[in-house]
Design a protein around this motif. Structure first.
Motif, PDB file in Angstrom:
ATOM      1  N   THR A 187      59.156 -22.927 -14.174  1.00 28.05           N
ATOM      2  CA  THR A 187      60.544 -23.358 -14.034  1.00 28.05           C
ATOM      3  C   THR A 187      61.371 -22.923 -15.237  1.00 28.05           C
ATOM      4  O   THR A 187      60.886 -22.877 -16.364  1.00 28.05           O
ATOM      5  CB  THR A 187      60.617 -24.888 -13.870  1.00 28.05           C
ATOM      6  N   GLN A 188      62.635 -22.625 -14.969  1.00 27.40           N
ATOM      7  CA  GLN A 188      63.551 -22.204 -16.020  1.00 27.40           C
ATOM      8  C   GLN A 188      64.455 -23.345 -16.486  1.00 27.40           C
ATOM      9  O   GLN A 188      65.231 -23.164 -17.433  1.00 27.40           O
ATOM     10  CB  GLN A 188      64.424 -21.041 -15.506  1.00 27.40           C
ATOM     11  N   ASP A 189      64.317 -24.481 -15.824  1.00 26.42           N
ATOM     12  CA  ASP A 189      65.132 -25.637 -16.206  1.00 26.42           C
ATOM     13  C   ASP A 189      64.646 -26.146 -17.567  1.00 26.42           C
ATOM     14  O   ASP A 189      63.474 -26.501 -17.729  1.00 26.42           O
ATOM     15  CB  ASP A 189      64.994 -26.725 -15.141  1.00 26.42           C
ATOM     16  N   PRO A 190      65.545 -26.196 -18.568  1.00 28.88           N
ATOM     17  CA  PRO A 190      65.113 -26.622 -19.912  1.00 28.88           C
ATOM     18  C   PRO A 190      64.506 -28.022 -19.927  1.00 28.88           C
ATOM     19  O   PRO A 190      63.500 -28.273 -20.603  1.00 28.88           O
ATOM     20  CB  PRO A 190      66.395 -26.574 -20.738  1.00 28.88           C
ATOM     21  N   ARG A 193      61.194 -27.901 -18.347  1.00 29.77           N
ATOM     22  CA  ARG A 193      60.263 -27.186 -19.229  1.00 29.77           C
ATOM     23  C   ARG A 193      59.761 -28.093 -20.354  1.00 29.77           C
ATOM     24  O   ARG A 193      58.580 -28.068 -20.711  1.00 29.77           O
ATOM     25  CB  ARG A 193      60.989 -25.978 -19.823  1.00 29.77           C
ATOM     26  N   LEU A 194      60.661 -28.895 -20.896  1.00 30.90           N
ATOM     27  CA  LEU A 194      60.257 -29.841 -21.951  1.00 30.90           C
ATOM     28  C   LEU A 194      59.262 -30.869 -21.414  1.00 30.90           C
ATOM     29  O   LEU A 194      58.291 -31.233 -22.091  1.00 30.90           O
ATOM     30  CB  LEU A 194      61.488 -30.548 -22.514  1.00 30.90           C
ATOM     31  N   ASP A 195      59.496 -31.340 -20.189  1.00 31.06           N
ATOM     32  CA  ASP A 195      58.565 -32.306 -19.595  1.00 31.06           C
ATOM     33  C   ASP A 195      57.182 -31.692 -19.404  1.00 31.06           C
ATOM     34  O   ASP A 195      56.148 -32.339 -19.660  1.00 31.06           O
ATOM     35  CB  ASP A 195      59.109 -32.796 -18.255  1.00 31.06           C
ATOM     36  N   LEU A 196      57.142 -30.434 -18.954  1.00 35.20           N
ATOM     37  CA  LEU A 196      55.856 -29.763 -18.757  1.00 35.20           C
ATOM     38  C   LEU A 196      55.120 -29.563 -20.087  1.00 35.20           C
ATOM     39  O   LEU A 196      53.906 -29.789 -20.189  1.00 35.20           O
ATOM     40  CB  LEU A 196      56.073 -28.409 -18.075  1.00 35.20           C
ATOM     41  N   ASP A 197      55.873 -29.135 -21.096  1.00 32.17           N
ATOM     42  CA  ASP A 197      55.238 -28.920 -22.409  1.00 32.17           C
ATOM     43  C   ASP A 197      54.703 -30.232 -22.986  1.00 32.17           C
ATOM     44  O   ASP A 197      53.601 -30.276 -23.561  1.00 32.17           O
ATOM     45  CB  ASP A 197      56.249 -28.299 -23.374  1.00 32.17           C
TER      46      ASP A 197
END
Length: 304
Positions: A187-190, A193-197
């Motif tokens: 996903t490109q959604d910031p 992306r933070l949630d995934l990281d």
């Protein structure tokens, strides 16, 4: 003054010993002979005793004085008693057997080398030798048991931590998988992306904790397999070639018999004189009791 003179005359050694001469004769002849014969009989009938000595080096952190006390403690002696089956061999209960072993054992420390000496004395050669060796090995086993107990405790704690870390890692992995399924891995959604990281880091941290707990478990298991050694035997116990000399020898019995007889002959007449002041006992039959008149006549015959 006359009373004091009478009292002094009554306790003159010549008068007291003449009056109670039978006690003097008994103390100087019969009593020493009786005491000597009884002591000699005891010495003759006493069994030969043998001493076995073991010398070892202690590798632990305890002071040497504490180790010598530990060698005679219940924690060390009781396993030795069980190992050698001394309850059956001594035909006593376990507590009594431990007390017997304590009486048979002497410990000492060489101040120069720090080596510890264990001496066991017994009428049975085999018991003397085996007990000296078993006490040393029992000390080593006791120290190992303490260390092993600590290792097992740490191992149990590490296993609990591993279980908790694995459960947490599994939960974090499932949460990460759900998040990837919901938002996609690329996903490109910031915000996504933070949630995934964050989910991935949390899962990695839980997995690392599980790996660390597994490493600690492996280390504790290696420690259990080889908990170490606390005793190094320098001189294995050997049975003495000759019987141990008894503590009380012939000389002891002779001197004690003579000394006791002499004390009896010197003291007992005065005690009898105090207890029976009016009994006249020079030894002739039919003699009249000692009276004040007889005592006055005796004093009158003495020089002033």
């Amino acid at each position: 003054m006359a009373k004091k003179k009478r009292l002094a005359g009554r306790f003159l050694p010549s008068r007291v010993y003449a009056r109670w001469k039978w006690t003097v004769r008994f103390g100087l002849s019969a009593l020493p002979l009786i005491l000597f014969l009884s002591g000699a009989t005891t010495l003759y009938l006493s069994q030969a005793r043998y001493r076995s000595t073991a010398v070892f080096e202690y590798l632990g952190s305890r002071p040497a004085g504490e180790v010598t006390g530990l060698l005679k403690s219940w924690n060390v002696v009781k396993p030795a008693v069980s190992s050698l089956d001394l309850v059956q061999r001594f035909t006593v209960d376990s507590e009594t057997a431990v007390g017997i072993v304590d009486g048979l054992t002497e410990t000492s420390v060489d101040a120069a080398s720090g080596l510890i000496r264990v001496e066991v004395t017994h009428t049975d050669k085999e018991i003397a030798r085996d007990l000296a060796a078993t006490l040393v090995s029992s000390l080593d086993d006791y120290e190992k048991s303490l260390v092993t107990a600590g290792i097992r405790k740490r191992l149990e704690l590490a296993e609990n931590e591993l279980t908790a870390a694995e459960d947490e890692a599994e939960q974090k992995q499932e949460a990460l998988a759900r998040l990837i399924a919901l938002r996609g891995n690329d996903t490109q959604d910031p915000v996504a992306r933070l949630d995934l990281d964050a989910a991935r880091v949390s899962w990695e941290h839980a997995r690392t904790s599980a790996l660390d707990a597994g490493s600690r478990i492996a280390a504790h298991q290696r420690e259990l397999a080889n908990p170490g050694k606390w005793v190094v035997m320098h001189t294995p116990p050997v049975i003495s070639s000759k019987a141990v000399t008894p503590e009380k020898s012939w000389t002891y019995f002779i001197l004690s018999a003579i000394g006791t007889g002499l004390a009896f002959a010197l003291v007992i007449p005065y005690l009898l004189e105090l207890a029976f002041p009016r009994v006249y006992r020079p030894g002739r039959k039919g003699q009249e009791p000692w009276t004040d008149e007889i005592e006055a006549a005796e004093l009158a015959r003495q020089p002033a």
